[in-house]
Write a protein that holds these residues in place. Structure first.
Motif, PDB file in Angstrom:
ATOM      1  N   LEU A 289      -3.248  -8.631   5.684  1.00  0.00           N
ATOM      2  CA  LEU A 289      -3.603  -7.104   6.201  1.00  0.00           C
ATOM      3  C   LEU A 289      -2.689  -6.397   6.441  1.00  0.00           C
ATOM      4  O   LEU A 289      -2.482  -5.194   6.136  1.00  0.00           O
ATOM      5  CB  LEU A 289      -4.451  -7.528   7.495  1.00  0.00           C
ATOM      6  N   PHE A 290      -1.268  -7.146   6.986  1.00  0.00           N
ATOM      7  CA  PHE A 290      -0.382  -6.230   7.089  1.00  0.00           C
ATOM      8  C   PHE A 290       0.613  -5.815   6.188  1.00  0.00           C
ATOM      9  O   PHE A 290       1.365  -4.812   6.092  1.00  0.00           O
ATOM     10  CB  PHE A 290       0.737  -6.718   8.623  1.00  0.00           C
ATOM     11  N   ARG A 291       0.675  -6.684   5.108  1.00  0.00           N
ATOM     12  CA  ARG A 291       1.225  -6.403   3.749  1.00  0.00           C
ATOM     13  C   ARG A 291       0.599  -5.121   3.308  1.00  0.00           C
ATOM     14  O   ARG A 291       1.434  -4.315   2.468  1.00  0.00           O
ATOM     15  CB  ARG A 291       1.290  -7.424   2.855  1.00  0.00           C
ATOM     16  N   LEU A 292      -0.824  -4.982   3.154  1.00  0.00           N
ATOM     17  CA  LEU A 292      -1.538  -3.624   2.934  1.00  0.00           C
ATOM     18  C   LEU A 292      -0.860  -2.403   3.566  1.00  0.00           C
ATOM     19  O   LEU A 292      -0.481  -1.552   2.741  1.00  0.00           O
ATOM     20  CB  LEU A 292      -2.943  -3.859   3.131  1.00  0.00           C
ATOM     21  N   GLN A 293      -0.558  -2.698   4.769  1.00  0.00           N
ATOM     22  CA  GLN A 293      -0.031  -1.606   5.431  1.00  0.00           C
ATOM     23  C   GLN A 293       1.253  -1.126   5.225  1.00  0.00           C
ATOM     24  O   GLN A 293       1.818   0.155   4.944  1.00  0.00           O
ATOM     25  CB  GLN A 293      -0.159  -1.919   6.970  1.00  0.00           C
ATOM     26  N   ILE A 294       2.139  -2.075   4.797  1.00  0.00           N
ATOM     27  CA  ILE A 294       3.506  -1.881   4.463  1.00  0.00           C
ATOM     28  C   ILE A 294       3.650  -1.348   3.059  1.00  0.00           C
ATOM     29  O   ILE A 294       4.418  -0.419   2.845  1.00  0.00           O
ATOM     30  CB  ILE A 294       4.486  -3.243   4.485  1.00  0.00           C
ATOM     31  N   ALA A 295       2.887  -1.791   1.908  1.00  0.00           N
ATOM     32  CA  ALA A 295       2.801  -1.304   0.754  1.00  0.00           C
ATOM     33  C   ALA A 295       2.304   0.169   0.721  1.00  0.00           C
ATOM     34  O   ALA A 295       2.742   1.108  -0.040  1.00  0.00           O
ATOM     35  CB  ALA A 295       2.037  -2.191  -0.080  1.00  0.00           C
ATOM     36  N   TRP A 296       1.130   0.283   1.349  1.00  0.00           N
ATOM     37  CA  TRP A 296       0.532   1.492   1.085  1.00  0.00           C
ATOM     38  C   TRP A 296       0.047   2.141   2.677  1.00  0.00           C
ATOM     39  O   TRP A 296      -1.080   2.125   3.063  1.00  0.00           O
ATOM     40  CB  TRP A 296      -0.832   1.558   0.364  1.00  0.00           C
TER      41      TRP A 296
ATOM     42  N   ASP B  33      -0.267   4.932   4.044  1.00  0.00           N
ATOM     43  CA  ASP B  33      -1.357   5.888   4.622  1.00  0.00           C
ATOM     44  C   ASP B  33      -2.550   6.005   3.996  1.00  0.00           C
ATOM     45  O   ASP B  33      -3.561   6.671   3.915  1.00  0.00           O
ATOM     46  CB  ASP B  33      -0.511   7.345   3.983  1.00  0.00           C
ATOM     47  N   HIS B  34      -2.695   4.806   2.949  1.00  0.00           N
ATOM     48  CA  HIS B  34      -4.313   4.428   2.322  1.00  0.00           C
ATOM     49  C   HIS B  34      -5.146   4.021   3.441  1.00  0.00           C
ATOM     50  O   HIS B  34      -4.786   3.371   4.556  1.00  0.00           O
ATOM     51  CB  HIS B  34      -3.943   3.744   1.214  1.00  0.00           C
ATOM     52  N   LYS B  35      -6.456   4.579   3.260  1.00  0.00           N
ATOM     53  CA  LYS B  35      -7.414   3.877   4.156  1.00  0.00           C
ATOM     54  C   LYS B  35      -8.225   2.797   3.249  1.00  0.00           C
ATOM     55  O   LYS B  35      -8.405   2.605   1.831  1.00  0.00           O
ATOM     56  CB  LYS B  35      -8.462   5.020   4.276  1.00  0.00           C
ATOM     57  N   PHE B  36      -8.277   1.634   4.065  1.00  0.00           N
ATOM     58  CA  PHE B  36      -8.710   0.393   3.411  1.00  0.00           C
ATOM     59  C   PHE B  36      -9.976   0.107   4.169  1.00  0.00           C
ATOM     60  O   PHE B  36     -10.039  -0.626   5.421  1.00  0.00           O
ATOM     61  CB  PHE B  36      -7.820  -1.047   3.503  1.00  0.00           C
ATOM     62  N   THR B  37     -11.169  -0.309   3.492  1.00  0.00           N
ATOM     63  CA  THR B  37     -12.459  -0.619   4.014  1.00  0.00           C
ATOM     64  C   THR B  37     -12.172  -2.003   4.613  1.00  0.00           C
ATOM     65  O   THR B  37     -12.887  -2.259   5.650  1.00  0.00           O
ATOM     66  CB  THR B  37     -13.476  -0.725   3.233  1.00  0.00           C
TER      67      THR B  37
ATOM     68  N   TYR C 298       8.887  -3.100  10.862  1.00  0.00           N
ATOM     69  CA  TYR C 298       8.516  -1.655  10.954  1.00  0.00           C
ATOM     70  C   TYR C 298       7.207  -1.513  10.655  1.00  0.00           C
ATOM     71  O   TYR C 298       6.937  -2.117   9.363  1.00  0.00           O
ATOM     72  CB  TYR C 298      10.014  -0.781  10.330  1.00  0.00           C
ATOM     73  N   TYR C 299       6.397  -0.627  11.305  1.00  0.00           N
ATOM     74  CA  TYR C 299       5.067  -0.355  10.785  1.00  0.00           C
ATOM     75  C   TYR C 299       4.848   0.487   9.449  1.00  0.00           C
ATOM     76  O   TYR C 299       4.177   0.322   8.381  1.00  0.00           O
ATOM     77  CB  TYR C 299       4.468   0.474  11.990  1.00  0.00           C
ATOM     78  N   GLU C 300       5.863   1.413   9.224  1.00  0.00           N
ATOM     79  CA  GLU C 300       6.057   1.974   7.837  1.00  0.00           C
ATOM     80  C   GLU C 300       7.478   2.425   7.828  1.00  0.00           C
ATOM     81  O   GLU C 300       8.202   2.733   8.992  1.00  0.00           O
ATOM     82  CB  GLU C 300       5.153   3.335   7.842  1.00  0.00           C
ATOM     83  N   ASN C 301       7.957   2.759   6.636  1.00  0.00           N
ATOM     84  CA  ASN C 301       9.265   3.359   6.474  1.00  0.00           C
ATOM     85  C   ASN C 301       9.334   4.498   5.961  1.00  0.00           C
ATOM     86  O   ASN C 301      10.462   5.068   5.456  1.00  0.00           O
ATOM     87  CB  ASN C 301      10.063   2.072   5.422  1.00  0.00           C
TER      88      ASN C 301
END
Length: 583
Positions: free
Chosen positions: A44-51, A53-57, A476-479
């Motif tokens: 889950l948190f890897r999805l956040q780091i890679a993308w 601003d994307h929305k994931f169902t 970091y939540y996003e870079n």
């Protein structure tokens, strides 16, 4: 122990069992469930780091109010990182290796009917189970789970008003860890007493398999270092709930002056890492012990340098308790003290290298049986060496300052500790599954599982070293706020893709494990043609392990391909011939 059997009910056999074999299965299955939770969080948190601003169902489905239209909130990102680290380090690796394999193998390999105290063994498991439930339940409290990082440094973890996850979630984290430590201490004391007092006739310490030495020394490290973390957790509970100031000095929140003074968050770091660094070896040593056994068995050769291996285990245990300060090079530590910790840290490379060279020398020119357990063991040697090399950078105080708290650190400790220990755990499951369940696991699925796991592991953590050297900070939540890191965003996508592959690949293992329990091919008594005592017990489990008399040990456990014998293995119970030298 008498062989008289009283009628067992479902509760006494499966729930409140005092049989070490059943307790080891309880630890293993609980560890697998916790592992699924921990790995899913990382996906889950890897999805956040890679993308970012994307929305994931997927995020929407699992995080409920902790997401905003399919994008997780920064607080829950930190919480996932925190609980993932806690679950994997303590509940999967520490308990999955020591809890499972110490319980299964200590009585079987030393020739004992059971642990020194079956009752305390049962209590140890149930405390572990309760602490696991508390840790998972902290995910569901109103204010959110603990999110101060798995190292829970004060003041974030000490002040309920500091961050959202420092309320009830943090309290549950601390209570869970206190119960977990009690479980580990009871288990460790039981393992030590069993190895020292219950060895069968002829089983001298110098005839113990290296697995036993690893579990024995691991238990000693646990008894020395776990109480220190317990004291840190209790003092932190006092700071949070009773107005004390062990870890808090002058604090301001929203321009409000709090009444704390006199304490120091650095004191907490000392207490935490005095356990935290030995815990690396509480996790690693059992995996290395398991690997020693599997590599010797499947190379059909005696383990190279048996006494050197024992010496290296003892040296690692001692040195691991005097290197904790290398986690604190950036706290303003006196440079002279930093140089002392640098010296002791670099020193630990010597016994680690002894182990690596001994594995490689045992493999050299061996008659290799490349079954899944052997592949996972060779994979462990690979990640142990490649992850260990980057430790030389982090162990040097002058170099560490440049990469501290970057992805370089994440890559290093995941490879050398996390991946290596997990590979060792998988190797142990594939090797001793016939002893645990009386069935064989599917070999083809085992091969698929190994290759997916090792490729994904290197795919995730090898590139991380480079983004760490480029300065990308961890946690970091996003870079996207740092234009400096824009060119590295593609590497994060590659890392996340491999992380998803590795996580999904574990479904192969889960399917293989649970299907084999019920539908696997029935195991023979000694499927790997191994020398150690556990393969002299019947396939069907009985309480007491051996029907009738416990066998006597006549030799060391690594007589493979010995001249003068028809078979390429000589069990420990076979007496020495006239004029034959041992070992």
């Amino acid at each position: 122990m008498s062989q008289h059997h009283h009628k067992e009910t479902f509760m006494t056999k499966y729930i409140f069992s005092q049989d070490h074999k059943m307790i080891s299965k309880q630890f293993l299955v609980t560890g697998i469930i916790m592992g699924v939770i921990g790995v899913f969080m990382s996906m889950l948190f890897r999805l956040q780091i890679a993308w970012p601003d994307h929305k994931f169902t997927l995020v929407e489905a699992f995080l409920g109010k902790w997401q905003n239209d399919g994008v997780m909130t920064p607080d829950i990102y930190l919480a996932l990182v925190t609980i993932h680290g806690t679950i994997m380090v303590f509940f999967v690796l520490t308990a999955g290796l020591s809890g499972t394999f110490s319980n299964l193998l200590i009585p079987l390999q030393i020739g004992a009917r059971d642990m020194a105290s079956g009752f305390l063994n049962m209590v140890s498991y149930w405390l572990f189970f309760i602490s696991s439930v508390l840790m998972v339940s902290s995910l569901f409290v109103e204010a959110g789970p603990a999110n101060a990082g798995w190292t829970i440094y004060p003041p974030l973890s000490a002040l309920p008003q500091a961050i959202s996850g420092s309320g009830m979630g943090m309290t549950l984290w601390l209570v869970s860890m206190a119960i977990f430590i009690a479980s580990s201490l009871i288990g460790s004391l039981n393992y030590i007493v069993t190895v020292l007092n219950l060895r069968t006739k002829g089983m001298k310490m110098t005839r113990l398999p290296l697995t036993m030495w690893a579990f024995f020394i691991t238990a000693i490290i646990g008894v020395v270092s776990f109480p220190v973390l317990l004291s840190a957790a209790l003092l932190l509970i006092f700071d949070r709930g009773f107005g004390t100031s062990f870890f808090l000095s002058d604090i301001f929140i929203n321009s409000e002056v709090l009444h704390y003074q006199g304490g120091s968050p650095i004191l907490f770091e000392h207490l935490f890492w005095f356990l935290g660094h030995p815990d690396v070896y509480i996790v690693l040593l059992p995996a290395l012990g398991i690997t020693s056994e599997i590599i010797a068995t499947n190379s059909r050769k005696p383990i190279f340098g048996y006494r050197a291996m024992i010496g290296s285990i003892i040296a690692i245990a001692f040195l691991s308790t005097i290197v904790w300060g290398h986690h604190m090079f950036v706290t303003g530590m006196n440079p002279f003290l930093g140089s002392v910790f640098t010296f002791t840290t670099l020193l630990i490379a010597i016994p680690s290298a002894v182990k690596a060279f001994n594995y490689i020398t045992t493999l050299w020119k061996g008659n290799l049986q490349l079954n899944p357990a052997m592949l996972f063991s060779i994979g462990l040697v690979s990640t142990f060496v490649s992850g260990g090399l980057t430790g030389l950078v982090l162990g040097d105080s002058a170099l560490d300052i440049n990469v501290h708290d970057t992805y370089f650190v994440v890559a290093h400790f995941h490879l050398v500790m996390g991946v290596s220990a997990i590979l060792g755990m998988f190797a142990g499951v594939y090797h001793w599954f016939p002893k645990m369940y009386g069935k064989m696991m599917n070999k083809t699925m085992g091969y698929w599982h190994f290759w997916v796991t090792i490729i994904a592991a290197y795919g995730v953590f090898f590139p991380m070293h480079f983004i760490g050297l480029a300065g990308v900070p961890r946690r970091y939540y996003e870079n996207t706020f740092f234009p400096l890191f824009d060119d590295l965003s593609d590497i994060n996508i590659v890392i996340t893709s491999f992380a998803l592959l590795g996580g999904i690949g574990q479904l192969i293992f889960l399917a293989n494990f649970f299907i084999s329990i019920y539908k696997g091919k029935k195991a023979v008594q000694n499927p790997w043609r191994s020398n150690t005592l556990e393969w002299t017990t019947p396939v069907e489990h009985i309480h007491g392990n051996w029907p009738g008399k416990i066998p006597t040990v006549e030799r060391w456990p690594y007589d493979y391909s010995k001249p003068g014998y028809e078979e390429d293995f000589v069990p420990q119970t076979v007496p020495l011939k006239d004029g034959e030298e041992e070992g």
